[in-house]
Write a protein that holds these residues in place. Structure first.
Motif, PDB file in Angstrom:
ATOM      1  N   THR A 975      19.245  28.905  29.069  1.00 46.57           N
ATOM      2  CA  THR A 975      20.122  28.037  28.282  1.00 46.57           C
ATOM      3  C   THR A 975      21.581  28.462  28.357  1.00 46.57           C
ATOM      4  OG1 THR A 975      18.260  27.562  26.800  1.00 46.57           O
ATOM      5  CG2 THR A 975      20.480  27.038  26.005  1.00 46.57           C
ATOM      6  N   PRO A 976      21.927  29.766  28.207  1.00 49.28           N
ATOM      7  CA  PRO A 976      23.363  30.122  28.335  1.00 49.28           C
ATOM      8  C   PRO A 976      23.947  29.780  29.698  1.00 49.28           C
ATOM      9  CG  PRO A 976      22.121  31.917  27.316  1.00 49.28           C
ATOM     10  CD  PRO A 976      21.119  30.938  27.821  1.00 49.28           C
ATOM     11  N   ILE A 977      23.146  29.845  30.742  1.00 45.89           N
ATOM     12  CA  ILE A 977      23.662  29.546  32.081  1.00 45.89           C
ATOM     13  C   ILE A 977      24.113  28.093  32.160  1.00 45.89           C
ATOM     14  CG2 ILE A 977      23.030  29.385  34.509  1.00 45.89           C
ATOM     15  CD1 ILE A 977      21.019  31.636  34.042  1.00 45.89           C
ATOM     16  N   TYR A 978      23.232  27.195  31.765  1.00 45.21           N
ATOM     17  CA  TYR A 978      23.574  25.781  31.847  1.00 45.21           C
ATOM     18  C   TYR A 978      24.503  25.352  30.720  1.00 45.21           C
ATOM     19  CZ  TYR A 978      20.275  25.024  35.637  1.00 45.21           C
ATOM     20  OH  TYR A 978      19.650  25.054  36.853  1.00 45.21           O
ATOM     21  N   SER A 979      24.505  26.075  29.621  1.00 43.96           N
ATOM     22  CA  SER A 979      25.451  25.762  28.556  1.00 43.96           C
ATOM     23  C   SER A 979      26.885  26.008  29.013  1.00 43.96           C
ATOM     24  CB  SER A 979      25.133  26.608  27.319  1.00 43.96           C
ATOM     25  OG  SER A 979      26.074  26.363  26.291  1.00 43.96           O
ATOM     26  N   SER A 980      27.111  27.118  29.690  1.00 43.54           N
ATOM     27  CA  SER A 980      28.458  27.382  30.208  1.00 43.54           C
ATOM     28  C   SER A 980      28.827  26.369  31.297  1.00 43.54           C
ATOM     29  CB  SER A 980      28.529  28.802  30.767  1.00 43.54           C
ATOM     30  OG  SER A 980      27.592  28.980  31.817  1.00 43.54           O
ATOM     31  N   ALA A 981      27.854  25.998  32.145  1.00 46.25           N
ATOM     32  CA  ALA A 981      28.143  24.999  33.178  1.00 46.25           C
ATOM     33  C   ALA A 981      28.453  23.639  32.556  1.00 46.25           C
ATOM     34  CB  ALA A 981      26.955  24.872  34.124  1.00 46.25           C
ATOM     35  N   LEU A 982      27.723  23.275  31.499  1.00 47.77           N
ATOM     36  CA  LEU A 982      27.970  22.005  30.835  1.00 47.77           C
ATOM     37  C   LEU A 982      29.314  22.003  30.125  1.00 47.77           C
ATOM     38  CD1 LEU A 982      26.710  19.256  30.260  1.00 47.77           C
ATOM     39  CD2 LEU A 982      25.588  20.245  28.271  1.00 47.77           C
ATOM     40  N   THR A 983      29.657  23.141  29.510  1.00 50.16           N
ATOM     41  CA  THR A 983      30.967  23.250  28.863  1.00 50.16           C
ATOM     42  C   THR A 983      32.087  23.141  29.891  1.00 50.16           C
ATOM     43  OG1 THR A 983      29.983  24.684  27.184  1.00 50.16           O
ATOM     44  CG2 THR A 983      32.380  24.691  27.379  1.00 50.16           C
ATOM     45  N   SER A 984      31.915  23.779  31.035  1.00 51.36           N
ATOM     46  CA  SER A 984      32.919  23.667  32.096  1.00 51.36           C
ATOM     47  C   SER A 984      33.025  22.238  32.607  1.00 51.36           C
ATOM     48  CB  SER A 984      32.550  24.611  33.249  1.00 51.36           C
ATOM     49  OG  SER A 984      33.405  24.432  34.348  1.00 51.36           O
ATOM     50  N   HIS A1005      13.471  19.150  32.775  1.00 51.59           N
ATOM     51  CA  HIS A1005      13.265  20.221  31.793  1.00 51.59           C
ATOM     52  C   HIS A1005      13.775  19.749  30.441  1.00 51.59           C
ATOM     53  CE1 HIS A1005      12.421  22.846  35.219  1.00 51.59           C
ATOM     54  NE2 HIS A1005      13.528  22.384  35.772  1.00 51.59           N
ATOM     55  N   PRO A1006      12.995  18.940  29.739  1.00 59.39           N
ATOM     56  CA  PRO A1006      13.467  18.419  28.440  1.00 59.39           C
ATOM     57  C   PRO A1006      13.625  19.500  27.390  1.00 59.39           C
ATOM     58  CG  PRO A1006      11.192  17.768  28.866  1.00 59.39           C
ATOM     59  CD  PRO A1006      11.682  18.386  30.109  1.00 59.39           C
ATOM     60  N   VAL A1007      12.839  20.581  27.468  1.00 60.02           N
ATOM     61  CA  VAL A1007      13.008  21.664  26.491  1.00 60.02           C
ATOM     62  C   VAL A1007      14.380  22.304  26.643  1.00 60.02           C
ATOM     63  CG1 VAL A1007      12.086  23.877  25.732  1.00 60.02           C
ATOM     64  CG2 VAL A1007      10.537  22.072  26.416  1.00 60.02           C
ATOM     65  N   LEU A1008      14.824  22.459  27.857  1.00 57.93           N
ATOM     66  CA  LEU A1008      16.166  22.968  28.100  1.00 57.93           C
ATOM     67  C   LEU A1008      17.211  21.976  27.630  1.00 57.93           C
ATOM     68  CD1 LEU A1008      17.777  25.285  29.359  1.00 57.93           C
ATOM     69  CD2 LEU A1008      17.614  24.112  31.554  1.00 57.93           C
ATOM     70  N   CYS A1009      16.923  20.702  27.749  1.00 52.68           N
ATOM     71  CA  CYS A1009      17.849  19.675  27.262  1.00 52.68           C
ATOM     72  C   CYS A1009      18.030  19.759  25.750  1.00 52.68           C
ATOM     73  CB  CYS A1009      17.329  18.291  27.660  1.00 52.68           C
ATOM     74  SG  CYS A1009      18.282  16.908  27.029  1.00 52.68           S
ATOM     75  N   LYS A1010      16.961  20.134  25.029  1.00 54.88           N
ATOM     76  CA  LYS A1010      17.054  20.264  23.567  1.00 54.88           C
ATOM     77  C   LYS A1010      18.087  21.306  23.171  1.00 54.88           C
ATOM     78  CE  LYS A1010      14.227  21.401  19.522  1.00 54.88           C
ATOM     79  NZ  LYS A1010      12.876  21.768  19.041  1.00 54.88           N
ATOM     80  N   GLY A1011      18.159  22.386  23.933  1.00 51.67           N
ATOM     81  CA  GLY A1011      19.141  23.407  23.603  1.00 51.67           C
ATOM     82  C   GLY A1011      20.543  23.074  24.053  1.00 51.67           C
ATOM     83  N   LEU A1012      20.688  22.140  24.971  1.00 47.64           N
ATOM     84  CA  LEU A1012      22.012  21.787  25.484  1.00 47.64           C
ATOM     85  C   LEU A1012      22.614  20.582  24.780  1.00 47.64           C
ATOM     86  CD1 LEU A1012      21.396  22.215  29.314  1.00 47.64           C
ATOM     87  CD2 LEU A1012      22.492  23.820  27.762  1.00 47.64           C
TER      88      LEU A1012
END
Length: 1336
Positions: A975-984, A1005-1012
């Motif tokens: 989640t932190p990996i894609y969170s930083s990519a999404l923020t960028s 990966h809908p579970v990962l989507c929940k955290g993003l």
């Protein structure tokens, strides 16, 4: 309706007839319907589509067969005869064909009567001058119809009349040209001899000048001479067409015939008849030499030349073996060969395909006569251009040779290779070659080399052609011949080796042996192309490779008779013997390893064959391959793939990989296929070090540092010298001269640009030294130098510039060498990608596959940056195809990562970061997909681990809400990996990441989507740019409807999420101003789209959400939508806005016509303003202006009015509805005002009409009972006063605003004349429809 149709049909059947009164017959209507069907046939007959015409003709005949005695037959004949003279030229042949079919089907119709009708309908004496041409063609097509019916030759009277008519038509040459005479010849060729004898004096003049006047008259004469020679002799006497005075006239006639068939590209019948006449009279030699070669060929007229070529092809089946050399060794075949050489441009007509058809038909027709087949094939092979045959090496007609002729042809080719008989060739040189080439360079040695090179390639192509037919004798003979003359030479002839008894008339040069060697390996490619599926074997069951190895071993054992061109040392001979022993062991291996053994057999044979070509290199490779083969076959087959990562793996795999890379470095397609096959058998045993050897080739830094593999190029060794590349056409010389001029220009540029400071200093020193030499005698510097000083200065300058020229040339050569090395390196990398493709395809579950991601991505990134040449594009396309289709989209992937899970998470982070740093979005997509592939691998491994560790707990525990496998991922790391990519992505101005990338991530990966989702929701409002806000809204809009994402949330969590997003969207809409830029407009569109998605989710899930704030914001936005003109694309914005308002219970008002804006002048003239008609109408004739009634369904109208109200009550209701229009126009729901005498309804009182009650939409709170309708007017407020918005209850209503309970009756709205219309689309159309409704 039926009566009107019958009347129209009757008028069409009998045009111009008087209208009949009185009672009609009972079945009159049925007959007329059949007549309509009958008349349609004639329309379809004249249509351009062939299928339609044929179908209509067939239906017409079937229709007439059912009514043979009816009036339809008479009408059909009349209609078809009339159609022969229609103005459309394409329709005339259609009617002619239909008439022919009709006359053929109904033989009781007399032909004379039909011919008489044609003459009467299209009378040439009475027709007007303007209609003369259609009348002439009508008569011609009428006669052709009679002839095509097949009955004309049987009816002598009609035949004579038709002949007379054709003779009359022949006088109108300007319109019909030679068509009547051609038709006459066609008709007379079908008549019996007795009839022809009677007609001949009437159609053929007893004048030889008339006979030789046109091709048609000559063809008629030849027809009579063939069928009735006695009658012709009585009529004209003895005639010799091939006399000296008649031959020039025959040439002229044939030239005219050739020009007449220029577009049809066929052989005129008169030419073929003349050829047959010359054969019957025994004058073929005179005809061919004087008429064809000395007559038509000398005309310098290409249609005449093509006629000669067609005569050559048509004469082949008619000639005997003794007559074939006459036509195959003359000027005609030289002219044909020159045409084959010069016709190279795309827009030039090429006769070669047509000649191939002639030769193929000849070979198919005389398969029993092998001598004639061989004579023709050899004759065409002997047509050469300076020793090189003009035919291609691959000739399809060879397939038609009989086995005996094929063996004779192969023997002739081998004999021409050994002893080239240049005198037997029909050789020529083009005009450009004669002008631009030095005759001293083209001696017999060069012609022999060109001929031998073509012959050896023709032998290989014959084997390729006969490969499927299993001609074992021919294949073995050609293979032995090529192998022997590639690597061996004869010391002493022996009968045990037939190849040693073959002697050369010209010595075999080294460059010729290199060509033979290349042809031999091409032959190996042919006979070994399908060894993986079905090994090519001889009749005795041995593979071809083993037979050739035995032949090579027998040659080595006959040292006294033959010797290799490169003699073997003792070590090399031992390597050869060990290879033979290994081949025998592989032949006797177990059936389980049979496929692997076959692959190793072919590898050993290829390397062993190269032992004759390069013994030093191949000797070492043979020893290494034998060691690797023994270790590979000695291992247990049940060995798992996971052991490939163990560092104690034996190094034989690495050695074999190095050998395969060395073989791939050679430009051989056979080597490439063998390397692929062998690697497919050993890739299961691959080690990380062996894989790294392959990946180092793709890395340009390491591939340049390491010199272990040397890329070779056989193009240098193919010694096609400049003398062999003689320009065969003017275009080749022109292109070559352009290249030379370009090289000279580039040389001058380099010479001017490469003048360095050192050269300048040396030049100044030489010049100063020259001046010093000139001032020795004490003369002034202004005086000229002496002769000796000038000579010394010239010599010094010449040497200086010569050195500078050498330096410039050295730099140019170095630059070319670097460029060539780069090209070879790219080719080598493309071939090495074959190994990676095999690994990914055959071992997708191997953990080593994961190490291919980043090297392949590096290749894609570098190639995308420098993909200018075609070679770079090929490398890019192949790498991208392997990465996308064989790796990322593969159904199988690694399920046993082991202890490398942590490194995979780090690799995912690295790939996502690199995806965000790329400059191109297309490259970033590859990196993002690689990270998704690793997530898939981690998801599969984690799911397997979860299932294997806790199977019982899963069964006992409750069923998870989200997807089961995705829950086993370590979300704390991902989640932190894609969170930083999404923020960028949502903050950077130019981010290479795109919305589809994250949508793909969310869907997989809908579970990962929940955290993003919180990150996305955060950027819907705030300080983000409008473009980023639009992207955040788009992500939410596409993600929320995903079913898998909904399963990851509990009901309260989902309701809270929807409420949070709704607040953000409401805040975003509240802060929106008028869109000035495209990004702001996109943000507004995305916000409204997300809002509609939320409304749909609220209604589907029946959530309790406060929507009053949204309604207020949307109502405020309505004023901004109405003010001014909206930019392009605003229609989509308005649609989304009113879609949202409809979800809140507010209906979209209908747009008013543009005339409402112009002012209060409502009274307009009922006369249409589009065009004012001349004149005027009196007031008594003018129509009163009626108010158009709204289009209301009957049931709705009855329900609204109670069904029994007087018209006055309906009019009042209409007026009230019209007065209520402005309120709805402003976007507020319209309240139903009661009648004047009625009291205000109470809050609990039911509505009067059940129709309106059904239209009240109230959302329910989690399936609770419906809330009673909220009254639109407060009990305390007066009836005619609108309740303010602030008095509405803020909470307590689920899913909709309080005003959503108001009636949603669909009625026509009218706006106040001065109030602007919301939407003006279609105003003109509505205005026109309104005016149409006012008319009676």
């Amino acid at each position: 309706m039926a009566e009107m149709e019958s009347r129209g049909l009757a008028e069409s059947v009998s045009p111009g007839g008087p209208a009949k009164s009185g009672p009609r017959p009972a079945d009159r209507e049925g007959l007329l319907k059949q007549s309509r069907e009958f008349l349609d046939f004639f329309w379809d007959i004249a249509k351009p589509e062939q299928e339609t015409r044929l179908e209509a003709t067939e239906k017409l005949l079937d229709y007439l067969r059912a009514r043979p005695q009816g009036s339809e037959m008479k009408y059909a004949l009349k209609r078809l005869i009339t159609g022969l003279g229609v103005g459309r030229e394409t329709a005339r042949p259609c009617y002619s064909l239909a008439l022919a079919q009709l006359l053929q089907s109904f033989e009781d119709i007399p032909l004379c009567s039909v011919l008489q009708q044609i003459r009467e309908k299209h009378n040439l004496q009475k027709v007007k001058k303007a209609m003369m041409r259609p009348a002439l063609f009508a008569n011609l097509f009428g006669v052709l119809a009679l002839f095509q019916s097949g009955r004309l030759v049987k009816d002598s009277e009609a035949l004579m009349e038709s002949v007379k008519l054709l003779q009359t038509l022949a006088q109108h040459y300007n319109h019909l040209q030679e068509q009547p005479q051609k038709a006459l010849v066609d008709i007379l060729s079908e008549v019996p001899e007795a009839t022809l004898q009677a007609i001949l004096p009437k159609v053929l003049k007893a004048d030889l000048n008339s006979v030789l006047g046109s091709p048609e008259h000559l063809e008629l004469f030849l027809l009579a001479q063939q069928k009735v020679p006695e009658q012709l002799k009585e009529l004209m006497g003895p005639v010799n067409l091939f006399s000296d005075e008649n031959i020039p006239r025959l040439v002229s006639v044939l030239k005219v015939a050739a020009a007449s068939v220029k577009k049809e590209r066929k052989l005129p019948a008169v030419a073929l008849d003349l050829l047959r006449l010359s054969l019957r009279e025994g004058k073929f030699s005179r005809f061919w030499k004087e008429v064809v070669e000395q007559g038509l060929l000398k005309k310098q007229f290409w249609p005449a030349s093509y006629l000669c070529f067609r005569l050559l092809g048509a004469a082949l089946p008619l000639l005997s073996k003794e007559q074939l050399p006459l036509v195959m060794r003359g000027d005609l075949v030289r002219h044909f060969g020159e045409h084959m050489v010069t016709a190279k441009l795309p827009n030039q007509f090429k006769f070669a395909p047509e000649m191939n058809e002639y030769v193929g038909a000849f070979l198919e027709g005389c398969r029993d006569d092998a001598e004639r087949q061989l004579a023709v094939v050899v004759a065409f092979t002997c047509i050469t251009n300076q020793g090189l045959p003009v035919l291609p090496t691959f000739w399809r007609v060879v397939r038609s040779l009989s086995p005996q002729a094929l063996k004779g042809y192969v023997a002739w080719l081998q004999n021409m290779f050994l002893r080239p008989d240049l005198d037997s060739l029909v050789d020529f040189s083009t005009s450009n070659q004669k002008k631009g080439q030095d005759a001293s360079l083209h001696g017999p040695e060069r012609a022999a080399f060109r001929l031998r090179k073509w012959v050896i390639l023709r032998l290989v192509s014959i084997v390729d052609t006969l490969h499927a037919e299993k001609e074992d004798d021919v294949i073995e003979e050609v293979a032995r011949f090529c192998f022997f003359h590639s690597f061996f030479e004869t010391k002493k002839p022996t009968s045990q080796i037939p190849e040693t008894e073959q002697q050369f008339s010209f010595p075999l040069e080294s460059r010729t042996r290199e060509v033979v060697s290349g042809a031999f390996f091409s032959l190996l490619q042919t006979i070994s192309a399908q060894f993986r599926q079905a090994p090519e074997q001889t009749q005795d069951g041995q593979p071809w490779t083993f037979r050739l190895v035995q032949f090579a071993d027998s040659l080595l054992n006959h040292g006294r008779n033959v010797t290799p061109l490169t003699p073997f040392s003792a070590q090399q001979r031992q390597a050869w013997d060990r290879m033979l022993q290994t081949l025998k062991e592989l032949e006797a291996c177990s059936p389980e390893a049979k496929a692997k053994a076959k692959a190793f057999q072919l590898l050993l044979f290829l390397v062993g064959t190269h032992l004759f070509k390069s013994p030093a290199e191949s000797c070492d490779l043979l020893g290494d391959i034998q060691t690797c083969v023994k270790k590979c076959l000695g291992e247990k087959t049940r060995r798992t793939r996971s052991k490939a990562t163990i560092p104690q793996e034996p190094p034989w795999v690495e050695v074999l990989v190095e050998i395969l890379l060395a073989l791939l470095a050679q430009p051989s397609h056979l080597m490439r296929q063998v390397a692929r096959t062998v690697f497919g058998h050993i890739c299961a045993h691959l080690t990380p070090r062996a894989l790294q050897l392959i990946l180092d080739v793709l890395n340009p830094e390491k591939s340049q540092e390491e010199d272990s593999v040397v890329v070779t190029d056989d193009s240098e060794k193919q010694l096609e010298s400049g003398e062999d590349k003689s320009s065969d056409s003017e275009d080749d010389r022109h292109s070559a001269s352009e290249e030379d001029s370009d090289e000279e220009d580039s040389a001058e540029e380099d010479r001017d640009g490469d003048v360095d400071q050192g050269f300048r200093e040396q030049l100044m020193a030489v010049l100063q030294a020259g001046k010093a030499l000139g001032a020795v005698d004490g003369e002034d510097d202004d005086e000229e130098l002496g002769d000796e000083a000038m000579m010394a200065l010239d010599q010094n300058l010449a040497s200086l510039f010569a050195e500078q020229k050498l330096r410039i040339q050295a730099r140019k050569d170095e630059k070319k060498q670097l460029q060539k090395e780069k090209v070879l390196r790219r080719d080598f990398q493309i071939r090495v990608l074959d190994l990676i493709e095999v690994l990914v395809t055959k071992q997708p579950e191997n953990p080593l596959v994961l190490e291919l991601l980043e090297p392949l991505l590096d290749v894609i990134r570098r190639s995308m940056r420098t993909s200018s040449s075609k070679q770079e594009q090929d490398l890019l396309h192949k790498t991208a195809r392997i990465f996308t289709h064989h790796l990322c989209r593969s159904r199988h992937y690694c399920h046993d990562v082991g202890r490398g899970v942590g490194s995979l998470y780090a690799q995912v982070e690295r790939l996502v970061q690199q995806a965000g740093r790329q400059a191109d979005a297309s490259v970033s997509l590859y990196y993002f997909n690689a990270a998704l592939y690793l997530l898939r691998v981690l998801k599969g491994n984690a799911a397997d681990a979860c299932v294997s560790k806790t199977p019982k707990k899963r069964k006992a525990g409750p069923k998870p809400k989200g997807p089961e496998a995705a829950g086993c991922l370590d979300l704390s790391l991902v989640t932190p990996i894609y969170s930083s990519a999404l923020t960028s992505f949502l903050t950077r101005r130019n981010s290479p990441l795109t919305v589809p990338m994250f949508l793909s991530l969310f869907s997989r990966h809908p579970v990962l989507c929940k955290g993003l989702l919180p990150v996305v929701i955060q950027h819907v409002t705030g300080q983000a740019r409008p473009r980023h806000q639009a992207q955040a809204c788009m992500l939410l809009q596409k993600s929320l409807p995903v079913r898998e994402l909904r399963l990851c949330f509990e009901d309260p969590e989902w309701e809270q999420l929807v409420g949070q997003i709704l607040e953000k969207v409401t805040e975003n809409l509240r802060t929106l101003g008028e869109a000035q830029t495209k990004s702001e407009q996109q943000r507004e569109l995305s916000s409204l789209g997300l809002l509609n998605t939320l409304f749909r989710n609220v209604h589907q899930e029946k959530l309790t959400v406060d929507l009053s704030a949204v309604l207020g914001v949307l109502q405020n936005r309505q004023e901004s939508l109405q003010q001014g003109e909206r930019p392009a694309g605003s229609s989509r914005l308005c649609d989304l806005y009113w879609q949202a308002m409809k979800a809140l219970g507010v209906q979209r008002p209908k747009s008013e016509k543009k005339g409402a804006k112009e002012g209060p002048s409502v009274t307009q003239s009922p006369v249409s303003t589009k065009r004012k008609k001349k004149g005027f109408l009196p007031e008594s004739k003018k129509r009163r202006k009626h108010q158009p009634e709204p289009a209301v369904p009957e049931e709705g109208a009855k329900a609204a009015s109670g069904g029994d109200q007087p018209p006055s009550a309906r009019k009042k209701r209409r007026n009230r509805r019209k007065a209520r229009g402005p309120a709805q126009a402003n976007g507020t729901p319209a309240t139903k005002s009661p009648p004047p005498d009625a009291t205000s309804p109470s809050p609990s009182a039911p509505a009067k009409t059940p129709k309106l009650e059904k239209k009240r939409s109230l959302s329910q709170v989690n399936g609770a009972t419906p809330v009673p309708p909220v009254p639109p007017v407060s009990p305390e407020a007066p009836a005619g006063r609108k309740q303010p918005l602030k008095d509405l209850p803020e909470k307590g209503v689920s899913g909709k605003s309080p005003q959503s309970a108001l009636p949603r009756k669909k009625a026509r709205l009218s706006l106040v004349s001065k109030s602007p219309s919301l939407l003006q689309r279609g105003a003109k159309r509505k205005k026109a429809s309104l005016k149409k409704a006012r008319k009676p």
